[in-house]
Write an enzyme that holds these catalytic residues in place. Structure first.
Site, PDB file in Angstrom:
ATOM      1  N   ASP A 233      -0.705  63.825  15.717  1.00  0.00           N
ATOM      2  CA  ASP A 233      -0.271  64.765  17.061  1.00  0.00           C
ATOM      3  C   ASP A 233       0.832  65.301  17.481  1.00  0.00           C
ATOM      4  O   ASP A 233       1.014  65.740  17.841  1.00  0.00           O
ATOM      5  CB  ASP A 233      -0.954  63.594  18.046  1.00  0.00           C
ATOM      6  CG  ASP A 233      -1.818  64.476  18.885  1.00  0.00           C
ATOM      7  OD1 ASP A 233      -2.796  64.836  18.703  1.00  0.00           O
ATOM      8  OD2 ASP A 233      -2.533  62.345  19.449  1.00  0.00           O
TER       9      ASP A 233
HETATM   10  C1  BGC Z   1       2.170  60.195  19.887  1.00  0.00           C
HETATM   11  C2  BGC Z   1       1.465  60.039  19.631  1.00  0.00           C
HETATM   12  C3  BGC Z   1       0.683  60.580  20.388  1.00  0.00           C
HETATM   13  C4  BGC Z   1       0.271  61.500  21.216  1.00  0.00           C
HETATM   14  C5  BGC Z   1      -1.084  62.123  22.055  1.00  0.00           C
HETATM   15  C6  BGC Z   1       2.514  60.990  20.319  1.00  0.00           C
HETATM   16  O1  BGC Z   1       3.562  61.008  21.388  1.00  0.00           O
HETATM   17  O2  BGC Z   1       3.248  59.581  19.226  1.00  0.00           O
HETATM   18  O3  BGC Z   1       0.269  59.156  18.430  1.00  0.00           O
HETATM   19  O4  BGC Z   1      -0.821  60.734  19.728  1.00  0.00           O
HETATM   20  O5  BGC Z   1       1.879  61.783  21.701  1.00  0.00           O
HETATM   21  O6  BGC Z   1      -0.542  60.822  23.579  1.00  0.00           O
HETATM   22  C1  NOJ Z   2      -2.814  58.408  19.213  1.00  0.00           C
HETATM   23  C2  NOJ Z   2      -3.710  59.284  19.007  1.00  0.00           C
HETATM   24  O1  NOJ Z   2      -5.073  58.621  20.907  1.00  0.00           O
HETATM   25  C3  NOJ Z   2      -4.605  60.420  17.714  1.00  0.00           C
HETATM   26  O2  NOJ Z   2      -5.460  61.128  18.621  1.00  0.00           O
HETATM   27  C4  NOJ Z   2      -3.816  60.421  16.735  1.00  0.00           C
HETATM   28  O3  NOJ Z   2      -4.792  60.942  15.815  1.00  0.00           O
HETATM   29  C5  NOJ Z   2      -2.428  59.581  16.331  1.00  0.00           C
HETATM   30  N1  NOJ Z   2      -1.914  58.894  17.965  1.00  0.00           N
HETATM   31  C6  NOJ Z   2      -2.120  59.508  15.125  1.00  0.00           C
HETATM   32  O4  NOJ Z   2      -0.835  61.729  15.840  1.00  0.00           O
END
Ligand code: BGC
Ligand code: NOJ
Length: 810
Positions: A485
């Site tokens: 993400d």
């Molecule tokens: C986090 C991710 C998460 C994303 C969406 C980011 O700040 O590092 O792990 O999936 O936000 O919530």
């Molecule tokens: C948490 C999110 O819920 C997931 O969708 C994502 O793949 C990981 N973070 C890595 O960014």
């Protein structure tokens, strides 16, 4: 250092000090009513939606940590104590918290008095039971007071924390039977058709429902004035903060025991039947619920039902080996975590506030991999719900709301890995259940019934979405992000607070993802299998051609000499290459490309995994990238915002470590796979709980990586795709029992440390008892089925109800 131990016999983790390195929590509830409870009785409960229907109040990120819960206070003479140690923190003579499957039991002893509280949600009911057992273990008569306490939340948890100008005036309660039952009815008069109550099955000496009166305006939960003075005020809340507290005066002779059952219930009533008389709420359904739980015998029977529920659920896959840490993870905790994740998605934990995100499209599909064997029917419904949030062009809302099941525009769309996860979820469901009919289900696009097509067509659109979104190198465009993400190659953000996931301020069709390419090669053939089984050979052929083409592109444009590249950025420059200054190598494409079989025959796969070992592995797991970013890279998005070693910037993201474990089994290296498994598997980390900090019975999303200030420290336990992927890795690839279209594949790739084991696997109604003799050589399995040897590694599915004996030698 340990803070407790596993009790495998009872499927419990036993915590023997309240001073755990972080609150160690458990979940109550399995269908509609859920609760979170920590080893200090902190936490809260809600009905279906942790944001919109929160029943009790909890204070996240408060000082002290873990503030708000269902508390029991004892006052005996001048001593006030809680069995959970906190909030009062009087030193106990003994303390124990047992977290079991769907229940927790906290027991404290002080001065010869033992108080044990069992918390659980009975199956099929919308309430929590707090079953209290008091025992006088001394040889003298004891007289003391017991105070219960909880604080109501005014239903909408977000509004409850912010809208004080209104909320301090709305709170309302009704008090019955001298306080034996306290009803919380804020907003019932107007638009709500639901209320909550707290009841105890014994007469009470007094009660309180106004927080300030009970606690004292300038006091904390650790010094409630009513308890310290030993005198309930019989206060009636009017606005401010309604609470529920009962006071019982109890005398116990030496050795005497007393059982009490407190019920914290949630009731919905028909709009036409809200009132008993003017301003008096209809309590009939509450009284009916109470009547089912008003004795120890009834409570015991409900607990037995709950235990049966879990026993039955977890009997779908079990292993017996010489390694108890392995067995307890596979048989109990890993599967339990998968079920909790099914129930909660990413909504409510001690790291997720219950008011945040909806359910993720990619997350939900991956979570499914971990529970589809437990509840295939519910997995079926989940798939249909998810697919209905897909758009006609195959893309999807990144998130949807569990209550409405509609896509939510808060995060929007354009995460180009999303579509492919749907194919993976559907394939996993059909392999498990054999239910190809799901492919014929008519499923809307964007929840618009007039735009319905078969689920198979949805899968086609998923597959084609990739083909329709190919970049200059022939690789899939990344869009806003792929699995990671935080790799936002179309977002150049210079404004503090701007969302990296939704700000798409570069129009471009250049940034490409080698990770999505790996997914495409791995998951595409599953779609081909499905259409071919539906009789469409031509479509199957088309798909396989596209997949072969992509495989060549990956080797041609996605290979960096010793590992797979991660991406091409907006300017067409390599990401995750030896040519980069930082983040020269990323974990995701190494895992997924090898899982897809790319470069296995020609040697790239092994090289890539050797590079993982060399650059990404560390004592606590495999970090996401290396070297960590130490500077903000504008054109990469969120990833480099994190300090080095945390989260997506070179943290150990436990979600993708199992991709490497599986990849190691693909190239036949069981010892490596096993080493990686043990590094992040919580039961193997119990001895370093002081460093690890989160629960030793469930996975955390992230462990700080080698570049972090505190390598090995975990955060964000419970709700993470880590649960399902680690279960897939260990159960399907290392222990090696996985459902395929026509049979159960038995192909271990397991360390020589575990030379013999037995797996019992339920599939499509039949039971397979599989005895494995393992040399630790990754060789083709030699199988016998009911005494006869068979060719290959696939045990054909047997009729429902039958038991199949399988032996396997590797
Ligand atoms: C986090 C991710 C998460 C994303 C969406 C980011 O700040 O590092 O792990 O999936 O936000 O919530
Ligand atoms: C948490 C999110 O819920 C997931 O969708 C994502 O793949 C990981 N973070 C890595 O960014």
């Amino acid at each position: 250092m340990r803070f407790g131990q596993f009790d495998d016999e009872n499927k419990e983790y036993v915590i023997n000090t309240p001073r755990t390195p972080y609150p160690w929590i458990n979940y109550l509830g399995s269908e509609e009513f859920f609760g979170l409870v920590s080893n200090q009785a902190g936490g809260y409960c809600f009905f279906r939606d942790a944001k919109l229907r929160r029943l009790t109040r909890y204070r996240y990120n408060n000082v002290p940590t873990d503030d708000g819960g269902r508390y029991f206070y004892v006052k005996e003479g001048d001593t006030v104590w809680n069995p959970s140690w906190g909030p009062v923190k009087t030193e106990l003579d003994s303390y124990e918290c047992r977290h079991g499957l769907g229940y927790s039991r906290i027991t404290g002893k002080k001065n010869g008095l033992s108080l044990s509280v069992l918390f659980f949600v009975p199956v099929g009911k919308t309430c929590e039971v707090h079953a209290v057992t008091l025992k006088n273990e001394s040889n003298q008569k004891k007289t003391f007071q017991l105070f219960s306490f909880l604080e109501w939340c005014l239903w909408n948890a977000e509004d409850d924390m912010t809208n004080f100008q209104r909320n301090f005036s709305t709170g309302e309660v009704e008090i019955m039977d001298g306080g034996q039952t306290i009803y919380h009815k804020t907003e019932f008069k107007e638009r709500r058709n639901h209320y909550a109550f707290y009841h105890v099955n014994s007469p009470v000496a007094g009660y309180d429902t106004d927080r300030e009166t009970f606690i004292g305006l300038y006091n904390g939960f650790h010094e409630p004035q009513v308890v310290f003075e030993g005198k309930s005020r019989n206060s009636k809340a009017a606005g401010w903060s309604p609470v529920a507290s009962q006071c019982l005066e109890i005398t116990l002779g030496p050795g005497e025991t007393k059982e009490l059952s407190f019920v914290l219930g949630y009731i919905e009533v028909d709009k036409s039947q809200k009132w008993e008389s003017k301003s008096v709420i209809n309590k009939k359904p509450a009284l009916e619920m109470i009547a089912t739980l008003d004795s120890k015998a009834k409570v015991d029977a409900e607990l037995a039902k709950l235990k049966d529920y879990w026993k039955n659920l977890l009997s779908g896959y079990s292993v017996k080996s010489s390694d108890e840490k392995l067995d307890r993870m596979v048989n109990i905790w890993n599967q339990y975590q998968c079920m909790v994740t099914f129930n909660m998605s990413r909504s409510a934990s001690f790291f997720e506030s219950g008011i945040g995100r909806g359910m993720g499209f990619r997350d939900s599909n991956q979570d499914l991999l971990g529970f589809v064997h437990l509840v295939p029917e519910r997995a079926r419904q989940r798939i249909l719900d998810i697919a209905a949030t897909q758009f006609e062009d195959g893309s999807a809302y990144h998130q949807y709301q569990p209550l409405t099941k509609r896509g939510n525009n808060a995060i929007g769309s354009g995460f180009n890995d999303d579509p492919l996860w749907l194919i993976l979820g559907v394939a996993a469901y059909i392999k498990e259940s054999g239910d190809f009919s799901i492919l014929d289900e008519q499923v809307p696009f964007d929840n618009d019934e007039s735009k319905s097509k078969s689920l198979l067509e949805h899968c086609k659109r998923s597959f084609d979405h990739v083909i329709h979104n190919i970049g200059p190198n022939g690789l899939p465009l990344i869009g806003r992000a792929d699995w990671n993400d935080c790799l936002n190659l179309n977002c150049f953000s210079e404004t503090p607070g701007e969302s990296f996931q939704t700000t798409e301020n570069r129009e471009g069709r250049t940034a490409e993802s080698i990770f999505i390419a790996g997914m495409f090669v791995s998951i595409g053939p599953m779609y081909a299998d499905m259409v071919e089984r539906k009789g469409d050979k031509a479509e199957g052929e088309r798909v396989r051609n596209e997949v072969r083409k992509m495989e060549r592109v990956v080797l041609d444009k996605g290979w960096d000499g010793n590992w797979f590249l991660r991406a091409y950025d907006f300017f067409g420059k390599k990401v995750g290459s030896k040519d980069n200054k930082e983040a020269k190598i990323f974990i995701e494409p190494q895992g997924y490309c090898v899982m897809a079989g790319i470069g296995v025959a020609s040697g790239e796969a092994q090289k890539a995994l050797d590079s993982v070992k060399e650059y990404l592995d560390c004592p606590y797991g495999i970090v996401l990238n290396n070297p960590a970013f130490t500077e903000y890279v504008l054109e990469y998005g969120e990833i480099s915002t994190y300090p080095a070693g945390y989260k997506e910037n070179a943290g150990i993201f436990c979600h993708n470590n199992p991709w490497i474990m599986i990849a190691e089994t693909v190239i036949g290296r069981p010892e490596r796979a096993w080493e990686y498994y043990k590094k992040i598997c919580p039961s193997y980390l119990e001895d370093i709980s002081d460093l690890h900090r989160t629960e030793p019975y469930v996975y955390a999303q992230m462990i700080a990586g080698k570049d972090a200030v505190k390598p090995g420290e975990a955060k964000n336990s419970w709700l993470t795709g880590t649960g399902s992927w680690n279960f897939v890795a260990i159960s399907q690839y290392l222990l090696g029992v996985r459902p395929e279209w026509d049979g159960l594949v038995v192909q271990p790739c397991m360390t020589k440390e575990v030379s013999e084991y037995k797996v019992v696997r339920r599939a499509r109604g039949a039971t397979y008892e599989i005895t494995v003799k393992n040399s630790g050589q990754a060789a083709p399995a030699k199988l016998t089925v009911n005494g006869k040897s068979i060719e290959g590694n696939q045990v054909p599915y047997a009729p429902a109800g039958s038991t199949v004996q399988v032996t396997c030698e590797v």
